[in-house]
Design a protein around this motif. Structure first.
Motif, mmCIF file in Angstrom:
data_model
loop_
_atom_site.group_PDB
_atom_site.id
_atom_site.type_symbol
_atom_site.label_atom_id
_atom_site.label_comp_id
_atom_site.label_asym_id
_atom_site.label_seq_id
_atom_site.Cartn_x
_atom_site.Cartn_y
_atom_site.Cartn_z
ATOM 1 N N ALA A 13 0.818 -1.204 0.000
ATOM 2 C CA ALA A 13 0.000 0.000 0.000
ATOM 3 C C ALA A 13 0.855 1.258 0.000
ATOM 4 C CB ALA A 13 -0.937 -0.007 1.208
ATOM 5 N N ARG A 22 4.294 -5.276 1.379
ATOM 6 C CA ARG A 22 3.627 -6.557 1.224
ATOM 7 C C ARG A 22 4.666 -7.643 0.982
ATOM 8 N NH1 ARG A 22 -1.280 -6.620 -2.862
ATOM 9 N NH2 ARG A 22 -2.273 -5.923 -0.939
ATOM 10 N N TYR A 28 2.978 -14.688 -5.205
ATOM 11 C CA TYR A 28 2.413 -13.369 -5.480
ATOM 12 C C TYR A 28 2.702 -12.947 -6.916
ATOM 13 C CZ TYR A 28 1.222 -8.439 -4.941
ATOM 14 O OH TYR A 28 0.656 -7.199 -5.091
ATOM 15 N N GLN A 31 0.247 -14.461 -9.168
ATOM 16 C CA GLN A 31 -1.025 -13.727 -9.144
ATOM 17 C C GLN A 31 -0.973 -12.505 -10.062
ATOM 18 O OE1 GLN A 31 -3.172 -13.047 -5.333
ATOM 19 N NE2 GLN A 31 -1.384 -14.021 -4.394
ATOM 20 N N ARG A 228 -9.852 6.779 -9.234
ATOM 21 C CA ARG A 228 -11.016 6.449 -8.411
ATOM 22 C C ARG A 228 -12.259 6.916 -9.169
ATOM 23 N NH1 ARG A 228 -7.287 4.235 -6.531
ATOM 24 N NH2 ARG A 228 -6.692 3.988 -4.318
ATOM 25 N N LEU A 334 -1.422 -5.374 -7.500
ATOM 26 C CA LEU A 334 -2.519 -6.271 -7.860
ATOM 27 C C LEU A 334 -3.857 -5.553 -7.851
ATOM 28 C CD1 LEU A 334 -3.363 -9.156 -8.573
ATOM 29 C CD2 LEU A 334 -3.588 -9.607 -6.116
ATOM 30 N N GLU A 335 -4.183 -4.898 -6.741
ATOM 31 C CA GLU A 335 -5.488 -4.240 -6.631
ATOM 32 C C GLU A 335 -5.627 -3.109 -7.651
ATOM 33 O OE1 GLU A 335 -3.597 -5.309 -4.269
ATOM 34 O OE2 GLU A 335 -4.655 -5.700 -2.380
ATOM 35 N N GLU A 336 -4.560 -2.325 -7.831
ATOM 36 C CA GLU A 336 -4.654 -1.200 -8.758
ATOM 37 C C GLU A 336 -4.650 -1.663 -10.214
ATOM 38 O OE1 GLU A 336 -5.391 1.942 -7.874
ATOM 39 O OE2 GLU A 336 -5.564 1.068 -5.866
ATOM 40 N N TYR A 338 -6.312 -4.259 -11.195
ATOM 41 C CA TYR A 338 -7.733 -4.555 -11.399
ATOM 42 C C TYR A 338 -8.551 -3.273 -11.497
ATOM 43 C CZ TYR A 338 -8.064 -9.614 -11.306
ATOM 44 O OH TYR A 338 -7.992 -10.936 -11.648
ATOM 45 N N ARG A 339 -8.252 -2.313 -10.638
ATOM 46 C CA ARG A 339 -9.025 -1.069 -10.657
ATOM 47 C C ARG A 339 -8.896 -0.374 -12.018
ATOM 48 N NH1 ARG A 339 -10.526 1.628 -6.028
ATOM 49 N NH2 ARG A 339 -8.763 0.754 -4.873
#
Length: 378
Positions: A13, A22, A28, A31, A228, A334-336, A338-339
């Motif tokens: 993060a 992380r 990872y 992923q 966002r 990973l999260e970003e 996808y975002r």
């Protein structure tokens, strides 16, 4: 438009601090590779970092189907014939999905590997190195005795007669010697997170130099993205990161990049001066472009901040300046991925080889069960 995502540790993060980092291991990385492949990114940049890029790329190859691998190399650290063999092997096994990112680095980093050449001399050596590379990739038998390199009867078995094209060369560098090498040798010229106007001027400069060799290049840029649903939410996310940029982390990064002979890093550092102002927007170098990440991370430190519409407008401004390729990332990767992959990527003119799969929602599942008589009608 080509859109690549980032593949390099550290991650998290806010990975400039231990509590924001992380755990990054082979699982990872798998992923990440599968996510990028699934979402339809053009490829991933395997940047120099904690892990060896060739081992990492080879290890992830079986977990991808379409993703292209942009692998960083440093001219001179690996003998050119060996590098050619490594690249030709991975290109063969991947069925043509390898690209090579030629990175000249800086004196600090290269000194750790035993290379002590001055800045401009590194590019003279790179010119000689890449000249041999091209001959090897054409399947020639090469004997060369130069100022920096010497090979006798060097020849690669794989490129000669192969139906798969040699890996294209990508290259970053802002100095005059770097631009000269790019104009002469590479396919795609890359730059770090400068503004669209700065990039327009740089593209024009490189185009003029390439024209002297009767060559045409494509152009790309490396940026962060904080996207966002609204502009306000995006700037709130940027503020959240900014609040976690403590004095110790800023000082440590400025010590790391201080005194570098990399012109690109010098240009990035000039955008913030190593100083954290009270107002986050004081580091907005152009509309929706924020240089704050450069306070705590080396290399490209500029982020596009905004809603999907704002991000797309900014990317289009770069397109108008001549940029065709975008190497992007966010934190965590990973999260970003996808975002961005769900909010922005489907709206971009990217050739996306997606699987033939249906998109499901709870309502579609409910309607299906209702029509099958499995649920009572209201």
């Amino acid at each position: 438009m080509n859109v690549l995502w980032y593949m390099c540790a550290p991650d998290g993060a806010y990975p400039w601090n231990a509590e924001g980092s992380r755990r990054v291991d082979y699982g990872y990385f798998r992923q990440l590779a599968q996510a990028y492949d699934h979402l339809g990114y053009t490829g991933a940049l395997f940047a120099t970092g904690a892990h060896d890029v060739w081992v990492l790329a080879a290890a992830l190859l079986p977990y991808t189907e379409r993703l292209k691998f942009l692998i960083a190399i440093h001219p001179g650290l690996v003998p050119v014939t060996l590098l050619g063999k490594m690249a030709a092997t991975l290109q063969d096994f991947s069925r043509g999905r390898v690209m090579i990112n030629v990175v000249s680095g800086d004196a600090k980093m290269l000194g750790a590997y035993g290379m002590t050449m001055p800045h401009d001399e590194r590019y003279v050596m790179a010119d000689e190195y890449l000249t041999i590379w091209h001959r090897l990739m054409r399947g020639e038998s090469v004997t060369h005795e130069g100022k920096y390199l010497s090979v006798t009867g060097a020849k690669l078995a794989l490129p000669a007669g192969s139906a798969i094209a040699p890996p294209p060369l990508w290259f970053g560098g802002s100095s005059e010697p770097a631009i000269e090498v790019a104009a002469k040798h590479v396919d795609t010229y890359l730059s770090w997170g400068e503004t669209p106007e700065q990039m327009r001027l740089k593209v024009e400069q490189v185009k003029r130099r390439a024209a002297a060799y009767e060559r045409e290049l494509s152009y790309g840029i490396r940026l962060y993205v904080i996207v966002r649903n609204t502009d306000a939410e995006a700037w709130e996310a940027a503020q959240w990161l900014y609040d976690r940029m403590g004095e110790d982390a800023i000082a440590a990064n400025q010590r790391f990049v201080g005194g570098t002979d990399s012109v690109g890093q010098q240009r990035m550092s000039a955008m913030h001066g190593g100083v954290k102002p009270a107002n986050i927007r004081d580091l907005e170098t152009a509309p929706n472009l924020w240089s704050g990440i450069g306070l705590v991370r080396p290399g490209p430190g500029t982020a596009i901040v905004g809603s999907p519409d704002t991000v797309i407008r900014t990317l289009e401004a770069y397109q108008a300046a001549g940029i065709e390729t975008f190497i992007l990332s966010g934190m965590p990767l990973l999260e970003e991925a996808y975002r961005f992959g769900e909010l922005v990527l489907p709206r971009l003119p990217v050739e996306r080889q997606l699987r033939d799969a249906k998109q499901f929602t709870w309502s579609t599942l409910f309607d299906r069960d209702l029509s099958a008589g499995k649920l009572p009608a209201a």
